[in-house]
Design a protein around this motif. Sequence first.
Motif, mmCIF file in Angstrom:
data_model
loop_
_atom_site.group_PDB
_atom_site.id
_atom_site.type_symbol
_atom_site.label_atom_id
_atom_site.label_comp_id
_atom_site.label_asym_id
_atom_site.label_seq_id
_atom_site.Cartn_x
_atom_site.Cartn_y
_atom_site.Cartn_z
ATOM 1 N N MET A 1 1.348 -1.268 -0.154
ATOM 2 C CA MET A 1 0.012 -0.797 0.082
ATOM 3 C C MET A 1 0.773 1.388 -0.087
ATOM 4 O O MET A 1 1.999 1.377 0.645
ATOM 5 C CB MET A 1 -1.157 0.315 1.059
ATOM 6 N N PRO A 2 0.395 2.287 -0.890
ATOM 7 C CA PRO A 2 1.128 3.563 -0.781
ATOM 8 C C PRO A 2 1.516 3.739 0.484
ATOM 9 O O PRO A 2 0.360 3.977 2.027
ATOM 10 C CB PRO A 2 0.287 4.825 -1.530
ATOM 11 N N GLU A 3 2.625 4.623 0.694
ATOM 12 C CA GLU A 3 2.887 5.507 2.340
ATOM 13 C C GLU A 3 1.774 6.282 3.060
ATOM 14 O O GLU A 3 1.092 5.930 4.704
ATOM 15 C CB GLU A 3 3.665 6.443 2.122
ATOM 16 N N ARG A 4 1.227 6.947 2.256
ATOM 17 C CA ARG A 4 -0.291 7.950 2.014
ATOM 18 C C ARG A 4 -1.089 7.332 3.312
ATOM 19 O O ARG A 4 -2.201 7.894 4.296
ATOM 20 C CB ARG A 4 -0.364 8.587 1.484
ATOM 21 N N TYR A 5 -1.528 5.794 2.437
ATOM 22 C CA TYR A 5 -2.591 4.829 4.113
ATOM 23 C C TYR A 5 -2.246 4.872 5.007
ATOM 24 O O TYR A 5 -2.989 4.183 5.614
ATOM 25 C CB TYR A 5 -2.623 3.473 2.288
ATOM 26 N N TYR A 6 -1.213 4.800 5.305
ATOM 27 C CA TYR A 6 -1.095 5.075 6.190
ATOM 28 C C TYR A 6 -0.747 6.597 7.575
ATOM 29 O O TYR A 6 -0.278 6.505 9.165
ATOM 30 C CB TYR A 6 0.242 3.931 7.454
ATOM 31 N N ASN A 7 -0.959 6.810 6.991
ATOM 32 C CA ASN A 7 -0.717 8.181 7.759
ATOM 33 C C ASN A 7 -1.654 8.184 9.179
ATOM 34 O O ASN A 7 -1.172 8.450 9.953
ATOM 35 C CB ASN A 7 -1.238 9.963 7.025
ATOM 36 N N ASP A 8 -3.094 8.019 9.486
ATOM 37 C CA ASP A 8 -3.762 7.715 10.428
ATOM 38 C C ASP A 8 -2.870 6.917 11.056
ATOM 39 O O ASP A 8 -2.904 7.611 12.485
ATOM 40 C CB ASP A 8 -5.160 7.283 9.839
ATOM 41 N N THR A 9 -2.736 5.869 10.726
ATOM 42 C CA THR A 9 -1.466 5.253 11.848
ATOM 43 C C THR A 9 -0.888 5.578 12.416
ATOM 44 O O THR A 9 -0.434 5.665 13.323
ATOM 45 C CB THR A 9 -1.688 3.701 11.768
ATOM 46 N N ILE A 10 0.323 6.230 11.523
ATOM 47 C CA ILE A 10 1.986 7.006 12.373
ATOM 48 C C ILE A 10 0.474 7.811 12.973
ATOM 49 O O ILE A 10 0.957 7.613 13.942
ATOM 50 C CB ILE A 10 2.197 7.760 11.002
ATOM 51 N N ILE A 11 -0.156 8.556 12.486
ATOM 52 C CA ILE A 11 -0.574 9.314 13.589
ATOM 53 C C ILE A 11 -1.489 9.403 15.267
ATOM 54 O O ILE A 11 -0.876 10.012 16.211
ATOM 55 C CB ILE A 11 -1.735 10.798 13.297
ATOM 56 N N ILE A 12 -2.173 8.334 15.040
ATOM 57 C CA ILE A 12 -2.494 7.952 16.444
ATOM 58 C C ILE A 12 -1.453 6.995 17.130
ATOM 59 O O ILE A 12 -1.431 6.995 18.187
ATOM 60 C CB ILE A 12 -3.580 6.323 15.763
ATOM 61 N N ILE A 13 -0.609 6.303 16.284
ATOM 62 C CA ILE A 13 0.648 5.698 17.379
ATOM 63 C C ILE A 13 1.417 6.162 17.567
ATOM 64 O O ILE A 13 1.588 6.261 19.316
ATOM 65 C CB ILE A 13 1.039 4.582 16.223
ATOM 66 N N PHE A 14 2.136 7.296 17.450
ATOM 67 C CA PHE A 14 2.938 8.068 17.138
ATOM 68 C C PHE A 14 2.802 9.355 18.586
ATOM 69 O O PHE A 14 3.253 10.370 19.313
ATOM 70 C CB PHE A 14 3.727 8.792 16.483
ATOM 71 N N ASP A 15 1.639 9.978 18.257
ATOM 72 C CA ASP A 15 1.111 10.947 19.345
ATOM 73 C C ASP A 15 1.841 12.387 19.025
ATOM 74 O O ASP A 15 2.661 12.574 20.175
ATOM 75 C CB ASP A 15 0.462 10.774 20.006
ATOM 76 N N LYS A 16 2.461 13.023 18.022
ATOM 77 C CA LYS A 16 3.419 13.739 17.771
ATOM 78 C C LYS A 16 3.135 14.599 18.940
ATOM 79 O O LYS A 16 4.270 15.978 19.503
ATOM 80 C CB LYS A 16 3.784 13.735 16.500
ATOM 81 N N TYR A 17 2.397 15.049 18.756
ATOM 82 C CA TYR A 17 1.752 16.662 19.411
ATOM 83 C C TYR A 17 1.346 16.492 20.637
ATOM 84 O O TYR A 17 0.696 17.301 21.022
ATOM 85 C CB TYR A 17 0.856 17.310 18.630
ATOM 86 N N ASN A 18 1.169 15.268 21.297
ATOM 87 C CA ASN A 18 0.957 14.872 22.546
ATOM 88 C C ASN A 18 -0.274 14.774 22.381
ATOM 89 O O ASN A 18 -1.535 16.117 23.284
ATOM 90 C CB ASN A 18 1.434 15.681 23.698
ATOM 91 N N GLU A 19 -1.672 15.254 21.609
ATOM 92 C CA GLU A 19 -2.796 15.589 21.130
ATOM 93 C C GLU A 19 -4.135 14.572 21.963
ATOM 94 O O GLU A 19 -5.490 14.548 22.241
ATOM 95 C CB GLU A 19 -3.528 14.883 19.910
ATOM 96 N N ILE A 20 -3.725 13.449 23.040
ATOM 97 C CA ILE A 20 -4.110 12.128 23.147
ATOM 98 C C ILE A 20 -5.601 12.628 23.803
ATOM 99 O O ILE A 20 -5.486 13.653 25.399
ATOM 100 C CB ILE A 20 -3.472 11.250 24.007
ATOM 101 N N GLY A 21 -6.696 12.462 24.524
ATOM 102 C CA GLY A 21 -7.611 12.646 25.083
ATOM 103 C C GLY A 21 -8.891 12.056 24.822
ATOM 104 O O GLY A 21 -8.665 10.926 24.371
ATOM 105 N N TRP A 22 -10.209 12.637 25.245
ATOM 106 C CA TRP A 22 -11.342 12.025 25.233
ATOM 107 C C TRP A 22 -12.494 12.686 24.196
ATOM 108 O O TRP A 22 -13.517 11.974 24.473
ATOM 109 C CB TRP A 22 -11.871 11.454 26.614
ATOM 110 N N VAL A 23 -12.219 13.790 23.820
ATOM 111 C CA VAL A 23 -12.958 14.203 23.362
ATOM 112 C C VAL A 23 -11.923 14.998 21.373
ATOM 113 O O VAL A 23 -11.053 14.889 21.766
ATOM 114 C CB VAL A 23 -13.422 15.806 23.417
#
Length: 323
Positions: free
Chosen positions: A1-23
């Motif tokens: 699959m092309p790299e952009r296919y994993y864009n969401d997954t990379i954001i979810i796994i690494f949480d580069k900007y510390n966005e984790i939360g409930w909303v």
Amino acid sequence: MPERYYNDTIIIIFDKYNEIGWVGSYPFTMMFYSITKLKHLPFFIIALIQFPICVYLLYKIGVPSNFHKITVKNILVYISFFLMAIFLSMPSKEFINFMYISLIPLIFLKTNWNTLKKVIVTMLLLLFFGSFFRTYYILIPIISIGMYYITKVNFKNKATTSIFYGIIIIIFLSIAHGIVKGKHMSESNREALNAERTKDNNSAIVSPLSTSTWYGETVGIIYGFFEINIPIIEGFKHISSPQIISFIIWQLLLFYILLVRLARCLKEKKNNKDELWILLILFSYFIVQGLFEPDLGSAVRHKIGVFPIIYYALYYDYFRKNI
């Protein structure tokens, strides 16, 4: 699959900007995969956990007696299982979406509830989901209720007319949003997202007119609806891309079958109240997709997120006989 296919997954796994939360869809998904520790597992292990859960939920909704036969409807569902394997076999917002949305068919399968109670609980579920996960789900109850009252008017072709007025409702909502917030809905979502993306997104849905004006937003919403749900023009644009053509054929057949079911349902509305509401909710979602989806790939992925409702709608006759 092309790299952009994993864009969401990379954001979810690494949480580069510390966005984790409930909303918010990203923060909540990050929290889910952090709490469950699934984000630390290899993708094939995540696939072996998530995919069977989704299949089990569909099994709980029901399996039609002719599911083994080769029919157009069954082939569409077989392909959908393949798409589920593609989009739900990694950390994904659609996995959470799928599990939550599966509650709606299960509610409509309840034999001791009348239609009004089922509809009220479903609308509350959608409003609640929109409040903490995906905001645009809040629009679905508004549009579906509006479409329901349109079906009470004696039009010649109620199915297409109700969809047309559903689009009109979302146009007015978007223009009102633009007056209050300064930006129309598609301008601040679909168009803004496409502006940030790289040029390798070859199936991007871009309005032919600037959505900064009310008439541009109107054209953009109508254009988006047809490009997402009846993507014939996109088919000609990507005739040399077999994966896009496959998605387009799947989408066209799905939309046609559901539209035919809606038209048939409206002819005997009193005897098909549950089916009518399920179809109105689905078509309301399709209308909302025309407002927010940035490209065809995202449109298919998000349809897999609501596949439990699609599955229930396609096999409604079988489920009604069982009840």
